[in-house]
Design a protein around this motif. Sequence first.
Motif, PDB file in Angstrom:
ATOM      1  N   GLN A 145       0.846  -1.199   0.000  1.00 43.61           N
ATOM      2  CA  GLN A 145       0.000   0.000   0.000  1.00 43.61           C
ATOM      3  C   GLN A 145       0.878   1.245   0.000  1.00 43.61           C
ATOM      4  OE1 GLN A 145      -3.201  -2.532   0.033  1.00 43.61           O
ATOM      5  NE2 GLN A 145      -3.230  -0.332  -0.281  1.00 43.61           N
ATOM      6  N   PRO A 146       1.174   1.807  -1.172  1.00 37.80           N
ATOM      7  CA  PRO A 146       2.031   2.999  -1.235  1.00 37.80           C
ATOM      8  C   PRO A 146       1.284   4.322  -1.132  1.00 37.80           C
ATOM      9  CG  PRO A 146       1.605   2.182  -3.443  1.00 37.80           C
ATOM     10  CD  PRO A 146       0.888   1.247  -2.496  1.00 37.80           C
ATOM     11  N   GLU A 147       0.016   4.290  -0.723  1.00 35.41           N
ATOM     12  CA  GLU A 147      -0.809   5.502  -0.770  1.00 35.41           C
ATOM     13  C   GLU A 147      -0.235   6.678   0.013  1.00 35.41           C
ATOM     14  OE1 GLU A 147      -3.811   2.226  -1.710  1.00 35.41           O
ATOM     15  OE2 GLU A 147      -2.020   2.468  -0.470  1.00 35.41           O
ATOM     16  N   THR A 148       0.306   6.409   1.220  1.00 35.71           N
ATOM     17  CA  THR A 148       0.780   7.546   2.028  1.00 35.71           C
ATOM     18  C   THR A 148       1.941   8.275   1.369  1.00 35.71           C
ATOM     19  OG1 THR A 148       2.105   5.996   3.355  1.00 35.71           O
ATOM     20  CG2 THR A 148      -0.053   6.649   4.235  1.00 35.71           C
ATOM     21  N   SER A 149       2.669   7.595   0.478  1.00 35.02           N
ATOM     22  CA  SER A 149       3.741   8.280  -0.240  1.00 35.02           C
ATOM     23  C   SER A 149       3.184   9.255  -1.263  1.00 35.02           C
ATOM     24  CB  SER A 149       4.647   7.258  -0.942  1.00 35.02           C
ATOM     25  OG  SER A 149       3.972   6.645  -2.040  1.00 35.02           O
ATOM     26  N   LEU A 150       1.888   9.139  -1.583  1.00 33.56           N
ATOM     27  CA  LEU A 150       1.235  10.023  -2.537  1.00 33.56           C
ATOM     28  C   LEU A 150       0.332  11.045  -1.848  1.00 33.56           C
ATOM     29  CD1 LEU A 150       0.258   7.344  -5.213  1.00 33.56           C
ATOM     30  CD2 LEU A 150       2.158   8.970  -5.320  1.00 33.56           C
ATOM     31  N   GLY A 151       0.394  11.085  -0.523  1.00 32.61           N
ATOM     32  CA  GLY A 151      -0.378  12.074   0.202  1.00 32.61           C
ATOM     33  C   GLY A 151      -1.823  11.695   0.459  1.00 32.61           C
ATOM     34  N   ILE A 152      -2.149  10.426   0.291  1.00 32.14           N
ATOM     35  CA  ILE A 152      -3.489   9.952   0.597  1.00 32.14           C
ATOM     36  C   ILE A 152      -3.367   8.695   1.455  1.00 32.14           C
ATOM     37  CG2 ILE A 152      -4.549  10.930  -1.471  1.00 32.14           C
ATOM     38  CD1 ILE A 152      -4.426   8.133  -2.738  1.00 32.14           C
ATOM     39  N   MET A 153      -4.492   8.060   1.761  1.00 34.80           N
ATOM     40  CA  MET A 153      -4.472   6.819   2.532  1.00 34.80           C
ATOM     41  C   MET A 153      -5.140   5.710   1.735  1.00 34.80           C
ATOM     42  SD  MET A 153      -7.523   7.388   5.347  1.00 34.80           S
ATOM     43  CE  MET A 153      -7.735   5.635   5.656  1.00 34.80           C
ATOM     44  N   ALA A 154      -4.906   4.488   2.160  1.00 40.41           N
ATOM     45  CA  ALA A 154      -5.581   3.329   1.561  1.00 40.41           C
ATOM     46  C   ALA A 154      -6.989   3.276   2.147  1.00 40.41           C
ATOM     47  CB  ALA A 154      -4.803   2.057   1.867  1.00 40.41           C
ATOM     48  N   ALA A 155      -7.961   3.721   1.366  1.00 38.67           N
ATOM     49  CA  ALA A 155      -9.309   3.905   1.908  1.00 38.67           C
ATOM     50  C   ALA A 155     -10.337   2.977   1.276  1.00 38.67           C
ATOM     51  CB  ALA A 155      -9.754   5.345   1.727  1.00 38.67           C
ATOM     52  N   ALA A 156      -9.886   1.914   0.615  1.00 38.81           N
ATOM     53  CA  ALA A 156     -10.822   1.008  -0.049  1.00 38.81           C
ATOM     54  C   ALA A 156     -10.791  -0.380   0.582  1.00 38.81           C
ATOM     55  CB  ALA A 156     -10.521   0.927  -1.549  1.00 38.81           C
ATOM     56  N   GLY A 157     -10.507  -0.419   1.884  1.00 40.37           N
ATOM     57  CA  GLY A 157     -10.583  -1.686   2.607  1.00 40.37           C
ATOM     58  C   GLY A 157      -9.325  -2.098   3.329  1.00 40.37           C
ATOM     59  N   ALA A 158      -8.174  -1.545   2.948  1.00 33.24           N
ATOM     60  CA  ALA A 158      -6.915  -2.009   3.535  1.00 33.24           C
ATOM     61  C   ALA A 158      -6.819  -1.746   5.028  1.00 33.24           C
ATOM     62  CB  ALA A 158      -5.724  -1.379   2.815  1.00 33.24           C
ATOM     63  N   THR A 159      -7.366  -0.635   5.508  1.00 33.93           N
ATOM     64  CA  THR A 159      -7.193  -0.291   6.920  1.00 33.93           C
ATOM     65  C   THR A 159      -7.923  -1.254   7.845  1.00 33.93           C
ATOM     66  OG1 THR A 159      -9.048   1.261   6.774  1.00 33.93           O
ATOM     67  CG2 THR A 159      -6.826   2.163   6.498  1.00 33.93           C
ATOM     68  N   TRP A 160      -8.849  -2.032   7.319  1.00 37.40           N
ATOM     69  CA  TRP A 160      -9.518  -3.018   8.180  1.00 37.40           C
ATOM     70  C   TRP A 160      -9.412  -4.443   7.651  1.00 37.40           C
ATOM     71  CZ3 TRP A 160     -14.053  -5.255   6.117  1.00 37.40           C
ATOM     72  CH2 TRP A 160     -14.598  -4.602   4.998  1.00 37.40           C
ATOM     73  N   ARG A 161      -9.496  -4.633   6.330  1.00 37.39           N
ATOM     74  CA  ARG A 161      -9.350  -6.005   5.819  1.00 37.39           C
ATOM     75  C   ARG A 161      -7.929  -6.530   6.042  1.00 37.39           C
ATOM     76  NH1 ARG A 161     -12.793  -4.561   1.162  1.00 37.39           N
ATOM     77  NH2 ARG A 161     -14.841  -5.504   1.540  1.00 37.39           N
ATOM     78  N   LEU A 162      -6.929  -5.690   5.805  1.00 43.49           N
ATOM     79  CA  LEU A 162      -5.551  -6.143   5.928  1.00 43.49           C
ATOM     80  C   LEU A 162      -5.231  -6.528   7.364  1.00 43.49           C
ATOM     81  CD1 LEU A 162      -2.910  -6.626   4.462  1.00 43.49           C
ATOM     82  CD2 LEU A 162      -2.317  -4.230   4.812  1.00 43.49           C
ATOM     83  N   LYS A 163      -5.739  -5.763   8.322  1.00 39.33           N
ATOM     84  CA  LYS A 163      -5.531  -6.094   9.732  1.00 39.33           C
ATOM     85  C   LYS A 163      -6.138  -7.458  10.067  1.00 39.33           C
ATOM     86  CE  LYS A 163      -7.875  -3.565  12.542  1.00 39.33           C
ATOM     87  NZ  LYS A 163      -8.303  -2.394  13.345  1.00 39.33           N
ATOM     88  N   GLU A 164      -7.316  -7.735   9.521  1.00 35.11           N
ATOM     89  CA  GLU A 164      -7.952  -9.025   9.768  1.00 35.11           C
ATOM     90  C   GLU A 164      -7.168 -10.163   9.116  1.00 35.11           C
ATOM     91  OE1 GLU A 164     -11.874  -8.542   8.234  1.00 35.11           O
ATOM     92  OE2 GLU A 164     -12.582  -7.346   9.943  1.00 35.11           O
ATOM     93  N   LEU A 165      -6.519  -9.888   8.001  1.00 35.18           N
ATOM     94  CA  LEU A 165      -5.834 -10.937   7.255  1.00 35.18           C
ATOM     95  C   LEU A 165      -4.451 -11.265   7.813  1.00 35.18           C
ATOM     96  CD1 LEU A 165      -6.772  -9.792   3.636  1.00 35.18           C
ATOM     97  CD2 LEU A 165      -7.537 -11.898   4.752  1.00 35.18           C
ATOM     98  N   VAL A 166      -3.684 -10.240   8.198  1.00 31.90           N
ATOM     99  CA  VAL A 166      -2.289 -10.477   8.578  1.00 31.90           C
ATOM    100  C   VAL A 166      -1.961 -10.045  10.001  1.00 31.90           C
ATOM    101  CG1 VAL A 166      -1.574 -10.246   6.170  1.00 31.90           C
ATOM    102  CG2 VAL A 166      -1.421  -8.261   7.692  1.00 31.90           C
ATOM    103  N   GLY A 167      -2.902  -9.416  10.708  1.00 35.59           N
ATOM    104  CA  GLY A 167      -2.628  -8.939  12.060  1.00 35.59           C
ATOM    105  C   GLY A 167      -2.195  -7.484  12.059  1.00 35.59           C
ATOM    106  N   GLU A 168      -2.351  -6.849  13.209  1.00 41.73           N
ATOM    107  CA  GLU A 168      -2.122  -5.409  13.308  1.00 41.73           C
ATOM    108  C   GLU A 168      -0.671  -4.978  13.080  1.00 41.73           C
ATOM    109  OE1 GLU A 168      -2.490  -2.093  16.806  1.00 41.73           O
ATOM    110  OE2 GLU A 168      -4.229  -3.397  16.464  1.00 41.73           O
ATOM    111  N   PRO A 169       0.343  -5.635  13.673  1.00 41.06           N
ATOM    112  CA  PRO A 169       1.711  -5.128  13.496  1.00 41.06           C
ATOM    113  C   PRO A 169       2.156  -5.088  12.034  1.00 41.06           C
ATOM    114  CG  PRO A 169       1.610  -6.646  15.348  1.00 41.06           C
ATOM    115  CD  PRO A 169       0.296  -6.752  14.649  1.00 41.06           C
ATOM    116  N   LEU A 170       1.951  -6.181  11.290  1.00 40.38           N
ATOM    117  CA  LEU A 170       2.372  -6.198   9.896  1.00 40.38           C
ATOM    118  C   LEU A 170       1.507  -5.259   9.060  1.00 40.38           C
ATOM    119  CD1 LEU A 170       4.124  -7.241   7.628  1.00 40.38           C
ATOM    120  CD2 LEU A 170       2.622  -9.247   7.444  1.00 40.38           C
ATOM    121  N   ALA A 171       0.208  -5.216   9.346  1.00 39.94           N
ATOM    122  CA  ALA A 171      -0.673  -4.319   8.607  1.00 39.94           C
ATOM    123  C   ALA A 171      -0.216  -2.866   8.750  1.00 39.94           C
ATOM    124  CB  ALA A 171      -2.112  -4.476   9.095  1.00 39.94           C
TER     125      ALA A 171
END
Length: 264
Positions: A145-171
């Motif tokens: 997820q390179p969004e923050t390098s472009l001045g935005i955030m990953a807002a299409a599911g990554a902030t919650w789906r990714l945490k569920e998939l791989v855990g909070e530290p890696l997410a």
Amino acid sequence: MDDAGTRLDPRTFATLLVTEENDRVAVQLNRPAVRNAIDAQMVAELHRVCGSLETAPKILLLTGIPGDEATGMPGIFASGADVSELLERRREDALKGINSGLFTRIAALPMPVIAALDGYALGGGAELAYAADFRIGTRALRMGQPETSLGIMAAAGATWRLKELVGEPLAKEILLAGRILTGEGCLAAGLITELVESADLLPAAHALADAIARQDPLAVQATKRIFHEPRDAHPGVDNLAQAELFESPAKFARMQAFLDRRKP
């Protein structure tokens, strides 16, 4: 079938290559000139596919442009949302949830969704993959997820789906520090369930679809739907779904066939 009740016509898609079979629809993202960047037209065309699969449930296979091991050219699933479009979007566009709405619809499809990932699956491309029920990847896979390098955030599911998939530290490392996972890293993190060579990716995806297709479709749909119910809805929703399945013709036919096979 599409929204109008007919089979999907591959000739009507500009950003997708669509192949429909009796039990599945294979969709290849196809914007090679921009590394399969997800633009408004691709979003609209994927919505059309969803409309068809909501009307006539089938397994969905999502793929990108395959790699060529002979020439060393890597494949690409999707490099992210089209930055040229993102640059022009404003507050009102963000509030529409253009990509998040599509990915939520894909995740909620009645039958399972399989994402076959080769090469880059970044930004919105990664978030599209997170919405799938299954992810198979190659050693050439690069996911993040390179969004923050472009001045935005990953807002299409990554902030919650990714945490569920791989855990909070890696997410958090992926979302906040821009870590890109290799295919091996995705497998180790549980982000993909199988690691294959590029040439074996599509056969592996179809083999998984074959295994799903051998199950009873109504039972698969019920199981997927109940799986995603909130914890406090269980076991009530399980009992209701099972009550419907207990009365289905497929239950009687499949159980009788099982018993008949056991007879000496």
